[in-house]
Structures are given as C-alpha cells and as structure tokens.
Design a protein around this motif. Sequence first.
Motif, PDB file in Angstrom:
ATOM      1  N   ARG A  43      -3.963   5.522   1.270  1.00 50.14           N
ATOM      2  CA  ARG A  43      -2.925   4.618   1.780  1.00 50.14           C
ATOM      3  C   ARG A  43      -1.978   5.365   2.709  1.00 50.14           C
ATOM      4  O   ARG A  43      -1.554   4.826   3.732  1.00 50.14           O
ATOM      5  CB  ARG A  43      -2.168   3.987   0.615  1.00 50.14           C
ATOM      6  N   TRP A  44      -1.610   6.607   2.353  1.00 52.86           N
ATOM      7  CA  TRP A  44      -0.736   7.390   3.223  1.00 52.86           C
ATOM      8  C   TRP A  44      -1.394   7.613   4.589  1.00 52.86           C
ATOM      9  O   TRP A  44      -0.711   7.583   5.620  1.00 52.86           O
ATOM     10  CB  TRP A  44      -0.412   8.735   2.578  1.00 52.86           C
ATOM     11  N   LEU A  45      -2.712   7.841   4.591  1.00 52.39           N
ATOM     12  CA  LEU A  45      -3.404   8.086   5.849  1.00 52.39           C
ATOM     13  C   LEU A  45      -3.611   6.809   6.656  1.00 52.39           C
ATOM     14  O   LEU A  45      -3.507   6.819   7.883  1.00 52.39           O
ATOM     15  CB  LEU A  45      -4.764   8.745   5.569  1.00 52.39           C
ATOM     16  N   ARG A  46      -3.913   5.703   5.976  1.00 54.04           N
ATOM     17  CA  ARG A  46      -4.228   4.452   6.680  1.00 54.04           C
ATOM     18  C   ARG A  46      -2.973   3.695   7.100  1.00 54.04           C
ATOM     19  O   ARG A  46      -2.905   3.152   8.202  1.00 54.04           O
ATOM     20  CB  ARG A  46      -5.099   3.566   5.779  1.00 54.04           C
ATOM     21  N   TYR A  47      -1.964   3.637   6.234  1.00 51.66           N
ATOM     22  CA  TYR A  47      -0.723   2.916   6.528  1.00 51.66           C
ATOM     23  C   TYR A  47       0.473   3.829   6.269  1.00 51.66           C
ATOM     24  O   TYR A  47       1.209   3.638   5.292  1.00 51.66           O
ATOM     25  CB  TYR A  47      -0.613   1.654   5.680  1.00 51.66           C
ATOM     26  N   PRO A  48       0.673   4.842   7.098  1.00 50.07           N
ATOM     27  CA  PRO A  48       1.750   5.812   6.804  1.00 50.07           C
ATOM     28  C   PRO A  48       3.145   5.204   6.846  1.00 50.07           C
ATOM     29  O   PRO A  48       3.979   5.510   5.989  1.00 50.07           O
ATOM     30  CB  PRO A  48       1.566   6.876   7.904  1.00 50.07           C
ATOM     31  N   ARG A  49       3.438   4.330   7.827  1.00 48.34           N
ATOM     32  CA  ARG A  49       4.790   3.766   7.938  1.00 48.34           C
ATOM     33  C   ARG A  49       5.090   2.823   6.788  1.00 48.34           C
ATOM     34  O   ARG A  49       6.169   2.874   6.190  1.00 48.34           O
ATOM     35  CB  ARG A  49       4.926   3.039   9.273  1.00 48.34           C
ATOM     36  N   GLU A  50       4.126   1.973   6.452  1.00 50.36           N
ATOM     37  CA  GLU A  50       4.337   1.038   5.349  1.00 50.36           C
ATOM     38  C   GLU A  50       4.467   1.766   4.022  1.00 50.36           C
ATOM     39  O   GLU A  50       5.324   1.428   3.183  1.00 50.36           O
ATOM     40  CB  GLU A  50       3.170   0.052   5.293  1.00 50.36           C
ATOM     41  N   THR A  51       3.652   2.788   3.824  1.00 51.49           N
ATOM     42  CA  THR A  51       3.711   3.557   2.578  1.00 51.49           C
ATOM     43  C   THR A  51       5.020   4.325   2.475  1.00 51.49           C
ATOM     44  O   THR A  51       5.624   4.407   1.396  1.00 51.49           O
ATOM     45  CB  THR A  51       2.523   4.525   2.488  1.00 51.49           C
ATOM     46  N   PHE A  52       5.475   4.881   3.587  1.00 52.08           N
ATOM     47  CA  PHE A  52       6.754   5.596   3.567  1.00 52.08           C
ATOM     48  C   PHE A  52       7.907   4.646   3.258  1.00 52.08           C
ATOM     49  O   PHE A  52       8.836   4.993   2.527  1.00 52.08           O
ATOM     50  CB  PHE A  52       6.993   6.292   4.908  1.00 52.08           C
ATOM     51  N   ALA A  53       7.839   3.444   3.821  1.00 47.57           N
ATOM     52  CA  ALA A  53       8.888   2.459   3.531  1.00 47.57           C
ATOM     53  C   ALA A  53       8.886   2.077   2.055  1.00 47.57           C
ATOM     54  O   ALA A  53       9.951   1.952   1.429  1.00 47.57           O
ATOM     55  CB  ALA A  53       8.683   1.219   4.406  1.00 47.57           C
ATOM     56  N   ALA A  54       7.685   1.914   1.473  1.00 46.34           N
ATOM     57  CA  ALA A  54       7.604   1.591   0.041  1.00 46.34           C
ATOM     58  C   ALA A  54       8.105   2.749  -0.801  1.00 46.34           C
ATOM     59  O   ALA A  54       8.797   2.556  -1.814  1.00 46.34           O
ATOM     60  CB  ALA A  54       6.165   1.238  -0.327  1.00 46.34           C
ATOM     61  N   TRP A  55       7.767   3.979  -0.403  1.00 49.45           N
ATOM     62  CA  TRP A  55       8.244   5.153  -1.143  1.00 49.45           C
ATOM     63  C   TRP A  55       9.776   5.245  -1.056  1.00 49.45           C
ATOM     64  O   TRP A  55      10.443   5.583  -2.039  1.00 49.45           O
ATOM     65  CB  TRP A  55       7.609   6.408  -0.574  1.00 49.45           C
ATOM     66  N   SER A  56      10.341   4.932   0.110  1.00 48.61           N
ATOM     67  CA  SER A  56      11.798   4.945   0.254  1.00 48.61           C
ATOM     68  C   SER A  56      12.445   3.911  -0.654  1.00 48.61           C
ATOM     69  O   SER A  56      13.503   4.166  -1.246  1.00 48.61           O
ATOM     70  CB  SER A  56      12.180   4.685   1.714  1.00 48.61           C
ATOM     71  N   GLU A  57      11.815   2.734  -0.784  1.00 50.43           N
ATOM     72  CA  GLU A  57      12.337   1.714  -1.690  1.00 50.43           C
ATOM     73  C   GLU A  57      12.311   2.206  -3.138  1.00 50.43           C
ATOM     74  O   GLU A  57      13.249   1.958  -3.910  1.00 50.43           O
ATOM     75  CB  GLU A  57      11.505   0.431  -1.560  1.00 50.43           C
ATOM     76  N   SER A  58      11.238   2.908  -3.519  1.00 44.90           N
ATOM     77  CA  SER A  58      11.152   3.413  -4.893  1.00 44.90           C
ATOM     78  C   SER A  58      12.209   4.465  -5.163  1.00 44.90           C
ATOM     79  O   SER A  58      12.746   4.545  -6.271  1.00 44.90           O
ATOM     80  CB  SER A  58       9.749   3.983  -5.152  1.00 44.90           C
ATOM     81  N   VAL A  59      12.531   5.282  -4.148  1.00 45.54           N
ATOM     82  CA  VAL A  59      13.585   6.290  -4.317  1.00 45.54           C
ATOM     83  C   VAL A  59      14.955   5.620  -4.418  1.00 45.54           C
ATOM     84  O   VAL A  59      15.779   5.987  -5.263  1.00 45.54           O
ATOM     85  CB  VAL A  59      13.562   7.293  -3.140  1.00 45.54           C
ATOM     86  N   ARG A  60      15.192   4.625  -3.597  1.00 39.62           N
ATOM     87  CA  ARG A  60      16.508   3.986  -3.557  1.00 39.62           C
ATOM     88  C   ARG A  60      16.796   3.181  -4.807  1.00 39.62           C
ATOM     89  O   ARG A  60      17.909   3.231  -5.353  1.00 39.62           O
ATOM     90  CB  ARG A  60      16.602   3.079  -2.329  1.00 39.62           C
ATOM     91  N   TYR A  61      15.788   2.440  -5.290  1.00 36.22           N
ATOM     92  CA  TYR A  61      16.021   1.525  -6.407  1.00 36.22           C
ATOM     93  C   TYR A  61      15.387   2.005  -7.714  1.00 36.22           C
ATOM     94  O   TYR A  61      15.404   1.278  -8.696  1.00 36.22           O
ATOM     95  CB  TYR A  61      15.470   0.141  -6.060  1.00 36.22           C
ATOM     96  N   GLY A  62      14.831   3.201  -7.742  1.00 34.53           N
ATOM     97  CA  GLY A  62      14.243   3.728  -8.968  1.00 34.53           C
ATOM     98  C   GLY A  62      13.029   2.949  -9.432  1.00 34.53           C
ATOM     99  O   GLY A  62      12.858   2.718 -10.633  1.00 34.53           O
ATOM    100  N   ILE A  63      12.169   2.571  -8.490  1.00 31.93           N
ATOM    101  CA  ILE A  63      10.987   1.769  -8.809  1.00 31.93           C
ATOM    102  C   ILE A  63       9.849   2.690  -9.214  1.00 31.93           C
ATOM    103  O   ILE A  63       9.563   3.682  -8.536  1.00 31.93           O
ATOM    104  CB  ILE A  63      10.574   0.900  -7.605  1.00 31.93           C
ATOM    105  N   THR A  64       9.191   2.353 -10.329  1.00 37.99           N
ATOM    106  CA  THR A  64       8.081   3.165 -10.827  1.00 37.99           C
ATOM    107  C   THR A  64       6.728   2.607 -10.394  1.00 37.99           C
ATOM    108  O   THR A  64       5.816   3.370 -10.082  1.00 37.99           O
ATOM    109  CB  THR A  64       8.141   3.246 -12.362  1.00 37.99           C
ATOM    110  N   ARG A  65       6.593   1.298 -10.376  1.00 37.28           N
ATOM    111  CA  ARG A  65       5.306   0.684 -10.052  1.00 37.28           C
ATOM    112  C   ARG A  65       5.138   0.601  -8.534  1.00 37.28           C
ATOM    113  O   ARG A  65       5.987   0.038  -7.837  1.00 37.28           O
ATOM    114  CB  ARG A  65       5.223  -0.702 -10.668  1.00 37.28           C
ATOM    115  N   PRO A  66       4.042   1.136  -7.990  1.00 34.52           N
ATOM    116  CA  PRO A  66       3.858   1.106  -6.524  1.00 34.52           C
ATOM    117  C   PRO A  66       3.721  -0.298  -5.972  1.00 34.52           C
ATOM    118  O   PRO A  66       4.191  -0.581  -4.867  1.00 34.52           O
ATOM    119  CB  PRO A  66       2.570   1.923  -6.316  1.00 34.52           C
TER     120      PRO A  66
END
Length: 304
Positions: free
Chosen positions: A189-212
């Motif tokens: 997913r990081w290789l195929r959709y890097p921008r979308e995956t980074f945005a999702a990872w940023s959301e998990s960092v900001r809101y403490g989300i565990t489930r991808p």
Amino acid sequence: MANTTPVAPGGVEGGEAGNGSGGRWAFGRRRSDLTAEERAERQAKRITITGYVLLLVVVAIAAAMSWNGLVGFGTDVLHLKAPWAYGVPVSLDVAAMLCGFLALRAVIAHDSAAGPRLLTFFLVTGSAGANYYHASTEPGGSTAAALYFGAMSVLSWWLFDVVLRQIRRTMLRRIGAVERPLARFRVVRWLRYPRETFAAWSESVRYGITRPEEALDRVWQAQQVREVEELTGLPQGITKADAVRLALAATAGDVPAALEWLKDRGMTVDRSYAYDIAKNTPKIKSGPVPAQLPATGVNGSPTP
C-alpha cells in the motif's frame, strides 16, 4: 459389604487425580478443559519466563566480566588490595544499577527521572572507561580486549535498563498511561498509494487510531467532502434522490443546509422528501464515493 468410598468424577477414589486420561492437572483442570485463550496465555507466560531467565543469565555474565575488569583496575592501576579493590565495581556498576532502580521509582511516582538517569550515564561511562584503560595498558593487553571489557560495562547496564523499562511500561499500561499502537499499513500500500497511506498514517497519529481501516475511512470521507465542495453544478442525469444524498454529504447531513446547497445549483426539493431521504441514507463509512452516489468531479462533470 459394598464399598462406599466416594468416587471423583475422574474415576479415582477420594477425588484424587489419576494418571490416566481421566486424571486432572494439579490445578484441577484437564488439558482438554482449557480454552484456546487459556492455553495461549499459559504458553505466553512460559515464553516470558524463559526470556527473562535467558536475559538474567546474559546480564549476570556481562556484569561478571565488567566486575572482573574493574577489580583488576582497582588492583593494578589504583593499587588497592583486597577487599578494597572490590569497591571499584561496587561504586560504578552496582551504583549504576541502583540509579536505574531510583529512576524506575521516580517514574512510577510520576516524578522526574532526569537526575538518576544522568547519574547512571556518568557511572556507566566511568565503568566502561576504567575497563578500557585497564585492558589496554596491562601487560599483554590489546585493543580488542579493551573494547570487549569496556563494552561489557555498557551491555550489563543496557540489558538491566531494558528490564526496568519493560516493568515501567507494564505498570503504566495498567493505569492506562500508554498510548495504543498506531495503525500499520502494508508495504504494498505504501508503494502503490503513498500519499493516501501517508494521510491515513497521519490521521492515526493525530487521533490515536489503531485500526488501519478506520484511518483510511477518515481519509476517504475527507476526500469525498472535498469533491462535493468543489462542485459548482449537479452532474448530468443525476436523479433527485441522488442529488439529495450528494447535498447531504456536502453539508454533513444537515437537511436545511442541503436544501440551500441544491437551490444554489438549480434544483428545488420538497423539505419532507429531503428528510425522508436523509432518514434512509446510511452514514458513509468507507470508500471515496459511496455506492449510492455517482462519482463526480469538479464543475459537475461525471468522472469516468
């Protein structure tokens, strides 16, 4: 005369555990009676105990090597005689471990542990330096021996500090003072959709989300809101019901605002009809565009 001795359910007189298949464990539980979670928990405990035993052995050996080098430093360099030579490892390695305990105690008490940690650093540095100096200057010494004995001081403290950190983290987790792990995404997913995956990872960092999938849901919903907000008109051929759903998505489900949104784009809808659509429209949870809405682009042009 008949035997009146009570028989346990396992088939052994007096309720004692037998050695056959009907016997019970020392804790009164057959192996077959244990659930999968209990068996996994017992296995995890055995693995943890084994790991701590191995860690204790390694720490003991590393500490013994450091102790031997520091005793030699006290004897050959400081010219101390027994038992005073043993005061060198006590004043360095043992003192460093004591500072580690004080740091753990400070963390548990929610106090600052900067002082004990800083003192530990100086003690470990002094121990490693003394071991290095002694191994490099004694007759027959070498650089390899100096590096080895110096590293033993650092290794013994480092492993000891790892144990203390695990204990501290376990205690903090029990009181809920440790954050949950962040969402993790596959390399594909990081290789195929890097921008979308980074945005999702940023959301998990900001809101403490565990489930991808939950983090991705947030990104997809935000993407849909942006698409709808950019519309200056309605897509060609869109039905009235789909237009209401599109307006509800653009206004976060606010029916009056959705009616104004549709009016600005040239469509007038009855209020009661809009409320009926809103009542039967499920909340968007996944996907950049929900199944009941047409995929739309900027200026009301349908996307292919």
